[in-house]
Scaffold this active site. Structure first.
Site, PDB file in Angstrom:
ATOM      1  N   HIS A 131       4.213  -0.197   8.297  1.00 19.09           N
ATOM      2  CA  HIS A 131       2.874  -0.758   8.736  1.00 19.09           C
ATOM      3  C   HIS A 131       2.480  -2.131   8.550  1.00 19.09           C
ATOM      4  O   HIS A 131       2.554  -2.756   7.379  1.00 19.09           O
ATOM      5  CB  HIS A 131       1.554  -0.015   7.863  1.00 19.09           C
ATOM      6  N   CYS A 139     -33.840   1.770   7.255  1.00 22.76           N
ATOM      7  CA  CYS A 139     -34.167   2.953   6.431  1.00 22.76           C
ATOM      8  C   CYS A 139     -33.011   3.892   6.476  1.00 22.76           C
ATOM      9  O   CYS A 139     -32.185   3.922   7.291  1.00 22.76           O
ATOM     10  CB  CYS A 139     -35.345   3.531   6.636  1.00 22.76           C
ATOM     11  N   TYR A 183     -39.547  -1.613   4.707  1.00 20.33           N
ATOM     12  CA  TYR A 183     -39.459  -1.812   3.200  1.00 20.33           C
ATOM     13  C   TYR A 183     -39.216  -3.303   2.981  1.00 20.33           C
ATOM     14  O   TYR A 183     -38.457  -4.098   3.524  1.00 20.33           O
ATOM     15  CB  TYR A 183     -38.231  -0.985   2.661  1.00 20.33           C
ATOM     16  N   ARG A 228       0.687  -1.115   0.149  1.00 18.77           N
ATOM     17  CA  ARG A 228      -0.040   0.078  -0.072  1.00 18.77           C
ATOM     18  C   ARG A 228       0.917   1.284  -0.055  1.00 18.77           C
ATOM     19  O   ARG A 228       1.563   1.552  -0.898  1.00 18.77           O
ATOM     20  CB  ARG A 228      -1.063  -0.069   1.228  1.00 18.77           C
ATOM     21  N   ARG A 244       2.090   3.179  17.593  1.00 19.67           N
ATOM     22  CA  ARG A 244       1.125   4.072  16.950  1.00 19.67           C
ATOM     23  C   ARG A 244      -0.181   3.544  17.275  1.00 19.67           C
ATOM     24  O   ARG A 244      -0.722   3.083  16.247  1.00 19.67           O
ATOM     25  CB  ARG A 244       1.208   4.032  15.627  1.00 19.67           C
TER      26      ARG A 244
END
Length: 372
Positions: free
Chosen positions: A163, A308, A261, A131, A219
């Site tokens: 990380h 909803c 719904y 990443r 961290r």
């Protein structure tokens, strides 16, 4: 009279940070990105600093600048930085920057010139997450360029970091492989002639369970807010957030009534229904339809039918329920209410996502334990 609210216990944040701090000899960076994981970045930051946090961590430049605008003078690291941002504004107020490429380094050098002070950098190596961070192949070139820029007085390399892949499983073999790569990366740092003050790798899970990864700075993020990153272990942390709302309306309906719904829920018997004015616009996952746990009228219950945009319904059976009664979605669990972990399990996600969803425009945050 309030309709819905997120209550944040700042004393819980203080207790959690103190507990984390007591478990390490390293300095501690409390991560307050994403609006303090939904708890409110600025109040969470002040509470963490009250309890002994040495640093604050954020993703964006805007987050870092807001902390400075709100009077935070502690060291702040920002690490998710797109090209073209006004980095000079951050450098001018002493914000440290995460740097992971030659392109970023060049931009930070120029921003330092504009701010008339060297940019303080934390060079990031990708140890396996694929990443952020420079790849192992690109790492030597970044170090060489950073060392030259530092020698020229254009930057100050303050830290080196990475990380973990398995945030929730510090015992995973990948964690050990990443640690080995990080050590190799640090050897390259030394060979490049750099001597950064801070080496940091440990997230919440590693802060709690892998002291061999602590180096100079840890961290923790999720753990600051009292949630455990490791399933089945709480480590004495105390969740800081409670989400709740008052029942807006109740009604008595016959057996076989379709609810909400799509009528995905039918009452099995004559029942008392409670309408709760929270929906997916407020942070309640729509996936919580027919699964989300709620404490209401003295019992744990389950959302009945689809969530909803603005509300959901709870079938309370024969139990009495009235408008104005309090429905607790999640809290610390101390009074038997569901927790963020319960919600995560119910909707197939992680506790991080549950808490960061809440505290939007329509659901005010209320703080307990504020200090003048």
């Amino acid at each position: 009279m309030w309709q819905s609210e997120v209550r944040v216990d700042l004393d819980a944040i203080r207790e959690n940070v103190a507990r984390l701090k007591s478990g390490t000899s390293a300095e501690l960076m409390a991560v307050v990105k994403a609006d303090g994981y939904g708890h409110g970045m600025v109040p969470a930051a002040h509470a963490a600093l009250d309890a002994g946090a040495d640093w604050l961590g954020v993703c964006t430049l805007d987050e870092a600048l807001l902390l400075r605008q709100e009077g935070v003078t502690a060291p702040v690291l920002a690490w998710l930085l797109d090209p073209g941002l006004p980095l000079h504004d951050g450098i001018a107020v002493g914000v440290d920057l995460g740097c992971a490429s030659l392109t970023q380094l060049d931009e930070m050098v120029e921003a330092g010139r504009r701010a008339d002070r060297p940019a303080r950098l934390h060079l990031k190596i990708d140890t396996g997450l694929a990443r952020g961070g420079a790849t192992v192949a690109d790492w030597p070139a970044l170090l060489e360029a950073a060392a030259k820029a530092q020698a020229d007085g254009l930057v100050e390399v303050v830290g080196v970091w990475s990380h973990f892949v398995y945030a929730d499983s510090p015992g995973h073999p990948t964690t050990d492989r990443q640690l080995a790569v990080f050590h190799e990366g640090l050897e390259m740092v030394e060979r490049a002639g750099l001597r950064p003050r801070y080496r940091h790798l440990a997230n919440s899970a590693a802060t709690l369970s892998r002291p061999d990864t602590h180096f100079d700075l840890v961290r923790p993020g999720l753990a600051v807010y009292g949630l455990s990153p490791i399933e089945g272990e709480q480590f004495g942390l105390r969740p800081a957030m409670t989400a709740r709302a008052r029942v807006m309306l109740t009604k008595r309906v016959p057996a076989g009534t379709g609810v909400s719904y799509g009528h995905t829920y039918l009452t099995k018997q004559e029942a008392n229904l409670a309408v709760v004015p929270l929906g997916y616009a407020d942070g309640v996952p729509r996936h919580a339809s027919n699964t989300g746990p709620v404490q209401l009228a003295g019992k744990r219950r389950t959302i009945s039918g689809r969530v909803c945009m603005d509300q959901f319904v709870v079938d309370c059976g024969e139990d009495e329920v009235a408008a104005g009664d309090v429905a607790v979605l999640f809290g610390s669990g101390a009074d038997g209410e569901p927790t963020a972990d319960d919600w995560a399990e119910a909707v197939g996600t992680i506790n991080y996502e549950i808490v960061t969803r809440f505290g939007g425009v329509r659901v005010p945050r209320v703080y307990d334990g504020e200090r003048a």
